[in-house]
Write a protein that holds these residues in place. Sequence first.
Motif, short mmCIF file in Angstrom:
data_model
loop_
_atom_site.label_atom_id
_atom_site.label_comp_id
_atom_site.label_asym_id
_atom_site.label_seq_id
_atom_site.Cartn_x
_atom_site.Cartn_y
_atom_site.Cartn_z
N ALA A 120 0.83 -1.21 0.00
CA ALA A 120 0.00 0.00 0.00
C ALA A 120 0.86 1.26 0.00
O ALA A 120 0.57 2.23 -0.72
CB ALA A 120 -0.93 0.00 1.21
N ALA A 121 1.92 1.24 0.80
CA ALA A 121 2.82 2.40 0.83
C ALA A 121 3.49 2.60 -0.53
O ALA A 121 3.67 3.74 -0.99
CB ALA A 121 3.87 2.24 1.92
N GLY A 134 7.54 3.95 -0.90
CA GLY A 134 7.68 2.50 -1.02
C GLY A 134 9.05 1.98 -0.66
O GLY A 134 9.16 0.97 0.06
N ILE A 135 10.11 2.64 -1.13
CA ILE A 135 11.46 2.13 -0.90
C ILE A 135 11.83 2.14 0.59
O ILE A 135 12.28 1.11 1.11
CB ILE A 135 12.49 2.91 -1.73
CG1 ILE A 135 12.33 2.53 -3.21
CG2 ILE A 135 13.91 2.61 -1.26
CD1 ILE A 135 13.26 3.28 -4.14
N ILE A 195 -6.94 3.04 3.78
CA ILE A 195 -5.99 1.95 3.89
C ILE A 195 -4.66 2.47 4.42
O ILE A 195 -4.00 1.83 5.26
CB ILE A 195 -5.79 1.27 2.52
CG1 ILE A 195 -7.08 0.58 2.10
CG2 ILE A 195 -4.64 0.27 2.57
CD1 ILE A 195 -7.04 0.04 0.67
N TYR A 196 -4.25 3.66 3.95
CA TYR A 196 -3.01 4.25 4.44
C TYR A 196 -3.04 4.44 5.95
O TYR A 196 -2.06 4.15 6.65
CB TYR A 196 -2.78 5.59 3.76
CG TYR A 196 -2.03 5.51 2.45
CD1 TYR A 196 -2.04 4.34 1.70
CD2 TYR A 196 -1.32 6.59 1.96
CE1 TYR A 196 -1.36 4.26 0.50
CE2 TYR A 196 -0.63 6.52 0.76
CZ TYR A 196 -0.66 5.35 0.03
OH TYR A 196 0.02 5.28 -1.15
N ALA A 197 -4.15 4.92 6.46
CA ALA A 197 -4.27 5.12 7.91
C ALA A 197 -4.19 3.78 8.64
O ALA A 197 -3.54 3.66 9.69
CB ALA A 197 -5.58 5.83 8.24
N ALA A 198 -4.84 2.75 8.08
CA ALA A 198 -4.79 1.42 8.69
C ALA A 198 -3.39 0.84 8.63
O ALA A 198 -2.91 0.22 9.60
CB ALA A 198 -5.77 0.48 7.97
N VAL A 199 -2.70 1.05 7.52
CA VAL A 199 -1.32 0.58 7.37
C VAL A 199 -0.42 1.25 8.41
O VAL A 199 0.48 0.62 8.98
CB VAL A 199 -0.81 0.84 5.94
CG1 VAL A 199 0.70 0.77 5.87
CG2 VAL A 199 -1.44 -0.15 4.98
N ALA A 200 -0.65 2.54 8.64
CA ALA A 200 0.12 3.25 9.67
C ALA A 200 -0.08 2.57 11.03
O ALA A 200 0.88 2.39 11.79
CB ALA A 200 -0.31 4.71 9.74
N GLY A 201 -1.30 2.19 11.33
CA GLY A 201 -1.57 1.49 12.58
C GLY A 201 -0.85 0.16 12.66
O GLY A 201 -0.29 -0.20 13.70
#
Length: 271
Positions: A149-150, A158-159, A224-230
Amino acid sequence: MESAVFSGSVAGALFLTTLAGAATVLGAASAFFTRRTNTKVLSVALGLSGGVMVYISFVELLANANRELRAEFSGTTGAIIAMAAFFGGMLAAAVIDRMVPEPVNPHETKSVEDMDKSHPDFHPLKRGAIRFALAIAIHKFPEGLAVFAASLGGLELGIPVAIAMALHNVPEGIAVSVPVYYATGNRRKAFLYASLTGLADPAGAVLGYLLLAPFLTTAVLYTIYAAVAGVMVFVTFDGLLPMAQKYGEPHLSLYGLVAGMFVMALGLAIV
């Protein structure tokens, strides 16, 4: 759909996720080709990984999700969605982590020295290690989705996330190969099974994409970005930092944490 968030390609994101998962192989190999675990290097690497992930989570992923979702919906509603997704990601990571029994949990510290058959944990680890292999792989699914996702946001996100997760996956390779070796007594099988768990990272990315692609609007992606941060914050505080302390070098892990934040801040400033 013209937002810059879609600047990363799906193929590129999957490639970076696969590379991050492949780092598990390095950890699996080190368990059989070195006599001792280099705790200093691992502590710094784990801290560095944690610093990168925490900084990106709060400064980039969550902050951008909050801003975009506020713009997409009314201010308060957007902020609540971002907050719910962030803590929802943490909750999902916690639930999956609890599914993995402690003796073979990748977040439970294992070292090369543990492969000595006289080690007191030999018999508890031997029982059921292969049976838990699937649970360990499932544990890695959200981590793969996090990198993927990032990476959809472009290389500047991403990197560093892929590198951070790769550093995180090296000690996980050790943590997985040790109990499998205890269970089988076979070095090749332990290396193979531990390496295969690295495939869970790209598998999690593909599964997440297939499920979410039909609904992938700007609002959904930033959620999704916010969830990925979590997920990444939970992985850091539940896995990386405690693991570094158990390796016996807490100060070095802290220095690595600060260095990771600084490097990430500098990288984002000049991009």
